[in-house]
Each structure stands twice: as structure tokens, then as C-alpha cells.
Design a protein around this motif. Structure first.
Motif, PDB file in Angstrom:
ATOM      1  N   THR A  12       0.809  -1.219   0.000  1.00 55.84           N
ATOM      2  CA  THR A  12       0.000   0.000   0.000  1.00 55.84           C
ATOM      3  C   THR A  12       0.842   1.268   0.000  1.00 55.84           C
ATOM      4  O   THR A  12       0.511   2.234  -0.685  1.00 55.84           O
ATOM      5  CB  THR A  12      -0.917   0.021   1.254  1.00 55.84           C
ATOM      6  N   LYS A  13       1.938   1.276   0.753  1.00 62.46           N
ATOM      7  CA  LYS A  13       2.662   2.520   1.015  1.00 62.46           C
ATOM      8  C   LYS A  13       3.928   2.744   0.196  1.00 62.46           C
ATOM      9  O   LYS A  13       4.382   3.885   0.092  1.00 62.46           O
ATOM     10  CB  LYS A  13       3.052   2.576   2.500  1.00 62.46           C
ATOM     11  N   ALA A  14       4.556   1.700  -0.345  1.00 63.72           N
ATOM     12  CA  ALA A  14       5.820   1.902  -1.063  1.00 63.72           C
ATOM     13  C   ALA A  14       5.620   2.910  -2.191  1.00 63.72           C
ATOM     14  O   ALA A  14       4.661   2.841  -2.947  1.00 63.72           O
ATOM     15  CB  ALA A  14       6.338   0.584  -1.616  1.00 63.72           C
ATOM     16  N   ALA A  15       6.556   3.853  -2.283  1.00 60.05           N
ATOM     17  CA  ALA A  15       6.441   4.946  -3.255  1.00 60.05           C
ATOM     18  C   ALA A  15       7.720   5.042  -4.088  1.00 60.05           C
ATOM     19  O   ALA A  15       8.731   4.423  -3.767  1.00 60.05           O
ATOM     20  CB  ALA A  15       6.188   6.257  -2.516  1.00 60.05           C
ATOM     21  N   ALA A  16       7.656   5.835  -5.138  1.00 61.86           N
ATOM     22  CA  ALA A  16       8.799   6.016  -6.029  1.00 61.86           C
ATOM     23  C   ALA A  16      10.066   6.313  -5.229  1.00 61.86           C
ATOM     24  O   ALA A  16      10.053   7.144  -4.321  1.00 61.86           O
ATOM     25  CB  ALA A  16       8.510   7.149  -7.010  1.00 61.86           C
ATOM     26  N   GLY A  17      11.131   5.579  -5.559  1.00 60.34           N
ATOM     27  CA  GLY A  17      12.413   5.756  -4.883  1.00 60.34           C
ATOM     28  C   GLY A  17      12.622   4.845  -3.690  1.00 60.34           C
ATOM     29  O   GLY A  17      13.729   4.732  -3.179  1.00 60.34           O
ATOM     30  N   TYR A  37      -2.868 -11.184  -3.384  1.00 61.78           N
ATOM     31  CA  TYR A  37      -1.603 -11.272  -4.108  1.00 61.78           C
ATOM     32  C   TYR A  37      -0.461 -10.972  -3.141  1.00 61.78           C
ATOM     33  O   TYR A  37      -0.563 -10.073  -2.306  1.00 61.78           O
ATOM     34  CB  TYR A  37      -1.561 -10.246  -5.245  1.00 61.78           C
ATOM     35  N   GLY A  38       0.639 -11.697  -3.295  1.00 64.51           N
ATOM     36  CA  GLY A  38       1.791 -11.469  -2.426  1.00 64.51           C
ATOM     37  C   GLY A  38       2.416 -10.103  -2.628  1.00 64.51           C
ATOM     38  O   GLY A  38       2.687  -9.382  -1.676  1.00 64.51           O
ATOM     39  N   ILE A  39       2.672  -9.748  -3.879  1.00 66.01           N
ATOM     40  CA  ILE A  39       3.199  -8.429  -4.227  1.00 66.01           C
ATOM     41  C   ILE A  39       2.175  -7.764  -5.132  1.00 66.01           C
ATOM     42  O   ILE A  39       1.880  -8.244  -6.226  1.00 66.01           O
ATOM     43  CB  ILE A  39       4.561  -8.525  -4.959  1.00 66.01           C
ATOM     44  N   GLN A  40       1.603  -6.668  -4.665  1.00 65.20           N
ATOM     45  CA  GLN A  40       0.595  -5.922  -5.409  1.00 65.20           C
ATOM     46  C   GLN A  40       0.746  -4.440  -5.082  1.00 65.20           C
ATOM     47  O   GLN A  40      -0.002  -3.881  -4.292  1.00 65.20           O
ATOM     48  CB  GLN A  40      -0.814  -6.400  -5.069  1.00 65.20           C
ATOM     49  N   PRO A  41       1.735  -3.794  -5.690  1.00 65.35           N
ATOM     50  CA  PRO A  41       1.972  -2.395  -5.334  1.00 65.35           C
ATOM     51  C   PRO A  41       0.819  -1.483  -5.745  1.00 65.35           C
ATOM     52  O   PRO A  41       0.272  -1.608  -6.838  1.00 65.35           O
ATOM     53  CB  PRO A  41       3.251  -2.036  -6.096  1.00 65.35           C
ATOM     54  N   ALA A  42       0.471  -0.577  -4.842  1.00 66.77           N
ATOM     55  CA  ALA A  42      -0.570   0.406  -5.134  1.00 66.77           C
ATOM     56  C   ALA A  42      -0.019   1.567  -5.955  1.00 66.77           C
ATOM     57  O   ALA A  42      -0.779   2.271  -6.609  1.00 66.77           O
ATOM     58  CB  ALA A  42      -1.166   0.937  -3.828  1.00 66.77           C
ATOM     59  N   ASN A  43       1.299   1.737  -5.926  1.00 63.25           N
ATOM     60  CA  ASN A  43       1.931   2.870  -6.581  1.00 63.25           C
ATOM     61  C   ASN A  43       2.926   2.410  -7.635  1.00 63.25           C
ATOM     62  O   ASN A  43       3.232   1.228  -7.735  1.00 63.25           O
ATOM     63  CB  ASN A  43       2.651   3.733  -5.538  1.00 63.25           C
ATOM     64  N   SER A  44       3.452   3.358  -8.379  1.00 63.14           N
ATOM     65  CA  SER A  44       4.476   3.110  -9.383  1.00 63.14           C
ATOM     66  C   SER A  44       5.677   3.986  -9.092  1.00 63.14           C
ATOM     67  O   SER A  44       5.572   5.010  -8.402  1.00 63.14           O
ATOM     68  CB  SER A  44       3.963   3.464 -10.778  1.00 63.14           C
ATOM     69  N   GLY A  45       6.824   3.591  -9.677  1.00 60.31           N
ATOM     70  CA  GLY A  45       7.953   4.488  -9.699  1.00 60.31           C
ATOM     71  C   GLY A  45       7.701   5.551 -10.761  1.00 60.31           C
ATOM     72  O   GLY A  45       6.683   5.518 -11.461  1.00 60.31           O
ATOM     73  N   SER A  49      15.485   5.769 -12.597  1.00 54.50           N
ATOM     74  CA  SER A  49      16.291   6.096 -11.413  1.00 54.50           C
ATOM     75  C   SER A  49      15.438   6.285 -10.167  1.00 54.50           C
ATOM     76  O   SER A  49      15.956   6.566  -9.087  1.00 54.50           O
ATOM     77  CB  SER A  49      17.125   7.353 -11.681  1.00 54.50           C
ATOM     78  N   ASN A  50      14.143   6.129 -10.295  1.00 57.04           N
ATOM     79  CA  ASN A  50      13.226   6.347  -9.180  1.00 57.04           C
ATOM     80  C   ASN A  50      12.185   5.227  -9.123  1.00 57.04           C
ATOM     81  O   ASN A  50      10.988   5.476  -9.087  1.00 57.04           O
ATOM     82  CB  ASN A  50      12.552   7.712  -9.356  1.00 57.04           C
ATOM     83  N   ARG A  51      12.670   3.983  -9.141  1.00 53.43           N
ATOM     84  CA  ARG A  51      11.815   2.797  -9.100  1.00 53.43           C
ATOM     85  C   ARG A  51      11.325   2.523  -7.680  1.00 53.43           C
ATOM     86  O   ARG A  51      11.869   3.033  -6.717  1.00 53.43           O
ATOM     87  CB  ARG A  51      12.602   1.562  -9.539  1.00 53.43           C
ATOM     88  N   ILE A  52      10.338   1.636  -7.593  1.00 56.46           N
ATOM     89  CA  ILE A  52      10.021   0.978  -6.319  1.00 56.46           C
ATOM     90  C   ILE A  52      10.655  -0.401  -6.425  1.00 56.46           C
ATOM     91  O   ILE A  52      10.369  -1.153  -7.359  1.00 56.46           O
ATOM     92  CB  ILE A  52       8.504   0.842  -6.084  1.00 56.46           C
ATOM     93  N   SER A  82       4.234   0.805 -13.191  1.00 56.24           N
ATOM     94  CA  SER A  82       5.454   0.942 -13.970  1.00 56.24           C
ATOM     95  C   SER A  82       6.626   1.270 -13.048  1.00 56.24           C
ATOM     96  O   SER A  82       6.441   1.771 -11.939  1.00 56.24           O
ATOM     97  CB  SER A  82       5.297   2.039 -15.021  1.00 56.24           C
ATOM     98  N   TYR A  83       7.828   0.955 -13.547  1.00 58.94           N
ATOM     99  CA  TYR A  83       9.071   1.188 -12.816  1.00 58.94           C
ATOM    100  C   TYR A  83       9.070   0.504 -11.450  1.00 58.94           C
ATOM    101  O   TYR A  83       9.366   1.105 -10.420  1.00 58.94           O
ATOM    102  CB  TYR A  83       9.354   2.688 -12.695  1.00 58.94           C
ATOM    103  N   ILE A  84       8.721  -0.780 -11.466  1.00 56.00           N
ATOM    104  CA  ILE A  84       8.787  -1.645 -10.290  1.00 56.00           C
ATOM    105  C   ILE A  84       9.895  -2.664 -10.548  1.00 56.00           C
ATOM    106  O   ILE A  84      10.033  -3.170 -11.656  1.00 56.00           O
ATOM    107  CB  ILE A  84       7.460  -2.399 -10.057  1.00 56.00           C
ATOM    108  N   LYS A  85      10.654  -2.993  -9.521  1.00 54.30           N
ATOM    109  CA  LYS A  85      11.691  -4.021  -9.647  1.00 54.30           C
ATOM    110  C   LYS A  85      11.511  -5.048  -8.531  1.00 54.30           C
ATOM    111  O   LYS A  85      11.375  -4.686  -7.368  1.00 54.30           O
ATOM    112  CB  LYS A  85      13.082  -3.393  -9.553  1.00 54.30           C
ATOM    113  N   LEU A  86      11.507  -6.341  -8.926  1.00 56.66           N
ATOM    114  CA  LEU A  86      11.559  -7.452  -7.977  1.00 56.66           C
ATOM    115  C   LEU A  86      12.931  -8.080  -8.120  1.00 56.66           C
ATOM    116  O   LEU A  86      13.345  -8.409  -9.227  1.00 56.66           O
ATOM    117  CB  LEU A  86      10.502  -8.509  -8.274  1.00 56.66           C
TER     118      LEU A  86
END
Length: 178
Positions: A12-17, A37-45, A49-52, A82-86
Motif C-alpha cells: 500500500t505505502k511503497a512509493a517512487a524511490g 496477491y503477495g506483491i501488489q503495489p498500489a503505486n508506481s515508480g 532512477s526512481n523505481r520501487i 510501472s518502474y517496479i523491480k523485484l
């Protein structure tokens, strides 16, 4: 430590960077809304250079699993993210390893393991990368250094096996526009 929080809070809270480190251990998907879902980000990078980033800590082995809910739990969902890295996570014993869909762009999945343990192989599918019938294509996604194993077709032993990794899905009568 004091900076630790739950996987649900991170989604829910992870944000760009932000870089989120998962310590070694097991993270169960509860199947209590909104935890399907195990990983389901609410936000994007915002850019490369500013990924989650969701990553394992050092050489520890974090396992995101369906646990007792393995027949319905799902590993990951990027929907218009977009701009998410696992990096270095294990998705294990879930019915579906995940979806990357609806204009999810510039994501990177690296050094991850998608697997099921004996007795938990039957599922509805592997990892799917697809747009939608509304032309919401996914572009510039990068998959490297990953392991995909142990997935069987849950509809019976004589049926065609499910895809471990599917890029695209035709809509309608043989359309390949996805």
C-alpha cells in the motif's frame, strides 16, 4: 527493527524511490481482502532512477507463499504499475504466479524463483504478461536470471500443461494483437 512493517503495508505505502527489503522467512498470503496477491503495489515508480524495488535482504531467502490458501492465492499483480523491480524473491505454492497487465511498463523481475513444492503443483497458470482488449499494452519489461519450475494443469492429468511464462494472449477468434 523499528523500520519493519507488514507485506500488506508495503504493498500500500511503497512509493517512487523506495527500496523494500524482505528478510529471510515465509510470508503467507492470507486471502483476506485486500491480500489476494503477495506483491501488489498500489503505486508506481516515476522513471528508471526512481523505481520501487522489492528485494531480498543480503543472501537471505524470503518466500512469498499461499500457505494453506495455496489453491487460491496469487503471487504478484502489476496492473498499470510501472518502474517496479523485484529482485531475489521466491514466489511459491500459489495457484497463479502472477499477472503483469494493463499498461505496466518498464518493470524488471530478476533473480526470482517461481515454483511449487511437491503436492502443490496444480495451478491455473504461471506468470502472465498481457495487455487487455482495450489496447493497454505492456512495454519495456525485462525478465532475467529467473527460475520457473513445477507447475501442472489443475484440470486433469491428460490435459495440456499450463504455461510457465506467457507473453501475450489473443482475444477473440485467434487475434494476436496482444
Amino acid at each position: 527493527g523499528s523500520a519493519a512493517c507488514s507485506r500488506q503495508t508495503v504493498n500500500t505505502k511503497a512509493a517512487a524511490g523506495d527500496t523494500v527489503y524482505f528478510r529471510g522467512g515465509t510470508y503467507d498470503i492470507t486471502m483476506v481482502w485486500p491480500d489476494q496477491y503477495g506483491i501488489q503495489p498500489a503505486n508506481s515508480g516515476t522513471d528508471a532512477s526512481n523505481r520501487i524495488t522489492f528485494a531480498r535482504y543480503a543472501s537471505e531467502v524470503p518466500i512469498i507463499t499461499g500457505g494453506t490458501n495455496w489453491q487460491t492465492a496469487r503471487g504478484l499483480l502489476f496492473s498499470a504499475n510501472s518502474y517496479i523491480k523485484l529482485d531475489g524473491l521466491t514466489i511459491e505454492d500459489v495457484s497463479l504466479w502472477g499477472y503483469i497487465m494493463n499498461a505496466s511498463n518498464y518493470n524488471e523481475i530478476t533473480n526470482c524463483t517461481f515454483t511449487n513444492t511437491p503436492g502443490h503443483e496444480a495451478g491455473i497458470g504461471g506468470l502472465y504478461l498481457w495487455g487487455t482488449s482495450n489496447n493497454e499494452w505492456n512495454t519495456h519489461n525485462w525478465f532475467h536470471g529467473n527460475t520457473f519450475s513445477r507447475l501442472l494443469d489443475s484440470s486433469g492429468p491428460c490435459n495440456e500443461g499450463v504455461d510457465l511464462f506467457r507473453m501475450g494472449d489473443g482475444h477473440g477468434d485467434g487475434s494476436t494483437t496482444d
